[in-house]
Design an enzyme around this catalytic site. Structure first.
Site, short mmCIF file in Angstrom:
data_model
loop_
_atom_site.label_atom_id
_atom_site.label_comp_id
_atom_site.label_asym_id
_atom_site.label_seq_id
_atom_site.Cartn_x
_atom_site.Cartn_y
_atom_site.Cartn_z
N PRO A 132 1.10 -1.07 -0.04
CA PRO A 132 0.34 -0.23 -0.30
C PRO A 132 1.16 1.46 -0.61
O PRO A 132 2.03 1.25 0.72
CB PRO A 132 -1.21 -0.51 1.38
N ASP A 133 0.66 2.31 -0.36
CA ASP A 133 1.47 3.61 -0.62
C ASP A 133 0.77 4.71 0.38
O ASP A 133 0.40 5.32 0.27
CB ASP A 133 0.71 4.59 -1.46
#
Length: 309
Positions: free
Chosen positions: A80-81
């Protein structure tokens, strides 16, 4: 293959030291009015970016450097960013990119994290040969800026972010290393006046450059920001990321007064699109014949890297 014309036969890259590479961004900024920077998430993507040349109206166009994107670094790892990858992890990829390229790199540092951590990160990136870091004026768990107010995002207060800029600048050891301040006011719908007030404060705190970010497709607000910013700070490098307003041409952005244009995630996004297409085609057709025309040959792939064959 027509689409790889100009980079099929890669010449041996000239070696460059970390110190020499780090200096080149300032040098190119002094010699060119506006730079083209493209995202590179792997050594092969960086090699393609470095070697790509296009003739337009008798001008040979090329990219001036790389953008190390936290988004694409996260995507490469299927993570995930949310600033989940630390600097040391991302540095390993940077070292591999630097092994096969010569152009300067701008590093996407997201919020920069805690000041105590940022100080060490600046020194590590500087030693590695990175030319510039960009820190954004948000706090808390990172959310992608182009989501805007659809998700909860909190902007840092001016005094706190100015301290972060100041400490980052004090921690560097060389004159050529640069710290850029990324302003999220337009992303969060806080308006142009807030963005301009912050820009002035950040420059006075020591920022070497300002990146104004926007998710509006027209590009009107970054045009107005550029005009008013230039009236106050005529020589401070101004940066933009035209992902949302992708229809605006390089020359238009240059004429607005931008000095660095970052194409921030296109190499990764196009790679994902191509891989998905190939995977679906092989399944649906029952063989790989239909996608061979869209792929370079195995021989070309082997020849792409100097010394392979």
């Amino acid at each position: 293959m027509q689409r790889l014309k100009g980079i099929d036969d890669l010449e041996e890259l000239t070696s460059i030291t970390n110190c020499e590479r780090r200096k080149t961004l300032r040098q190119v900024l002094q010699s060119k009015q506006c730079l083209r920077i493209i995202e590179a998430h792997s050594p092969i993507s960086a090699m393609i970016a470095e070697k790509t040349r296009v003739m337009v109206n008798d001008d040979c166009l090329a990219y001036d450097g790389f953008w190390c994107s936290s988004l694409t670094d996260s995507l490469l790892q299927a993570k995930p960013d949310i600033e989940i990858l630390d600097v040391n992890f991302r540095l390993k990829n940077i070292h591999n990119i630097f092994d096969v390229t010569t152009k300067p790199m701008i590093y996407d540092a997201d919020t920069g994290g805690k000041i105590e951590h940022l100080i060490h990160d600046v020194r590590a990136l500087e030693r590695a040969g990175v030319s510039m870091i960009v820190i954004e004026d948000k706090t808390g768990l990172k959310k992608n800026s182009l989501l805007g107010n659809d998700v909860e995002q909190k902007q840092d207060d001016i005094e706190s972010f100015c301290e972060k800029i100041s400490m980052a600048k004090k921690s560097q050891n060389t004159q050529e290393f640069m710290v850029a301040a990324r302003i999220e006011s337009l992303i969060l719908d806080k308006g142009l006046e807030d963005a301009l007030i912050r820009a002035d404060a950040y420059v006075n705190a020591g920022a070497d450059a300002v990146l104004i970010h926007s998710r509006k497709r027209s590009g009107d607000e970054i045009m107005e920001f550029a005009s008013r910013f230039r009236a106050i700070h005529p020589t401070v490098p101004l940066m933009c990321v035209p992902t949302s307003y992708s229809h605006l041409h390089y020359q238009e952005l240059k004429d607005m007064g931008f000095n660095i244009i970052i194409y921030a995630n296109h190499m990764m996004r196009s790679a994902i699109s191509s891989m998905e297409s190939v995977a679906k085609s092989i399944l649906s057709e029952g063989c790989s014949e239909h996608i061979e025309r869209d792929c370079i040959s195995v021989k070309q792939a082997l020849a792409f890297i100097p010394g392979t064959i």
